[in-house]
Design an enzyme around this catalytic site. Structure first.
Site, mmCIF file in Angstrom:
data_model
loop_
_atom_site.group_PDB
_atom_site.id
_atom_site.type_symbol
_atom_site.label_atom_id
_atom_site.label_comp_id
_atom_site.label_asym_id
_atom_site.label_seq_id
_atom_site.Cartn_x
_atom_site.Cartn_y
_atom_site.Cartn_z
ATOM 1 N N CYS A 1 13.233 -26.423 1.564
ATOM 2 C CA CYS A 1 12.143 -25.559 1.318
ATOM 3 C C CYS A 1 10.754 -26.236 1.206
ATOM 4 O O CYS A 1 10.549 -27.358 0.793
ATOM 5 C CB CYS A 1 12.781 -24.729 0.087
ATOM 6 S SG CYS A 1 12.071 -22.940 0.167
ATOM 7 N N ASP B 1 19.872 -21.070 -8.831
ATOM 8 C CA ASP B 1 18.846 -22.103 -9.122
ATOM 9 C C ASP B 1 18.906 -22.139 -10.807
ATOM 10 O O ASP B 1 19.453 -21.252 -11.468
ATOM 11 C CB ASP B 1 17.608 -21.650 -8.894
ATOM 12 C CG ASP B 1 16.437 -22.884 -8.764
ATOM 13 O OD1 ASP B 1 16.854 -24.093 -9.136
ATOM 14 O OD2 ASP B 1 15.424 -22.536 -8.206
#
Length: 212
Positions: free
Chosen positions: A10, A130
């Site tokens: 990412c 996360d």
């Protein structure tokens, strides 16, 4: 979980880094459209090169608390394959988004297992976990404890759990072995700076993830 763990990298900001990641074997690339991110890009300014990337790699637009009309525009953009909702989007927002018929990932910031107990209500089987860092929306390098990640994966066998947070070439193999997620997601762990990927780190990360 059977088969290999998938790898999403990412925070791409340029074509060169994206093409390097693809050549190394990344399964998905993330592009951060959140203005508050150090890795922010403007989709319309970068759409041409993103759209030109090979079709076998998923192009993921990362949004944080975007107005629904903007999220819809991004979801339907020809350069984008799926959207990652990485903010405080609630179940109603996600239900409305799912009605667009476009795949998406819902990210949840985790302190303990209870933070994902409502995950099935977000209208998607793709859930990214996360680490919870107050005031931040990912990309911090903070990690989720592996026993907690494994507990989450075991509790939700019908979800495709994507493990993010604090992953690096040095720890991704152990993280994948212990937690057994559908995929792993990395940003800061393969960078030389927040807007520049490190080819050697990406290669090491992908090799380690494959071995897991």
């Amino acid at each position: 979980m059977s088969g290999r763990v998938r790898v999403k990298i990412c925070g791409f900001t340029n074509r060169e880094d994206a093409e390097t990641a693809i050549a190394l074997g990344a399964d998905a690339l993330g592009f951060n459209l959140f203005p508050g991110s150090k890795r922010h890009i403007v989709l319309d300014e970068n759409a041409a090169w993103i759209a030109a990337l090979p079709p076998f790699v998923a192009k993921v637009a990362v949004l944080v608390n975007a107005p629904f009309d903007e999220a819809r525009r991004v979801a339907l953009h020809p350069a984008i394959d799926l959207v990652q909702l990485h903010g405080d989007e609630d179940t109603d927002y996600c239900r409305q988004f799912a009605a667009l018929g476009r795949p998406f990932i819902k990210a949840l910031r985790i302190r303990d297992a209870s933070d994902i107990s409502h995950a099935p209500a977000f209208s998607t089987e793709n859930v990214l976990i996360d680490a919870h860092v107050e005031g931040e929306y990912g990309g911090t390098g903070a990690a989720i404890g592996l026993p907690l990640a494994r507990e989450i994966v075991a509790r939700h066998p019908r979800l495709r759990i994507i493990l993010a947070g604090g992953l690096s070439p040095e720890n991704v193999a152990e993280a994948a072995r212990v937690a057994r997620p559908f995929a792993v997601d990395v940003a800061s762990g393969v960078e030389s700076t927040p807007r520049k990927k490190d080819a050697a780190k990406m290669a090491s990360f992908l090799e380690a993830a494959r071995k897991a």
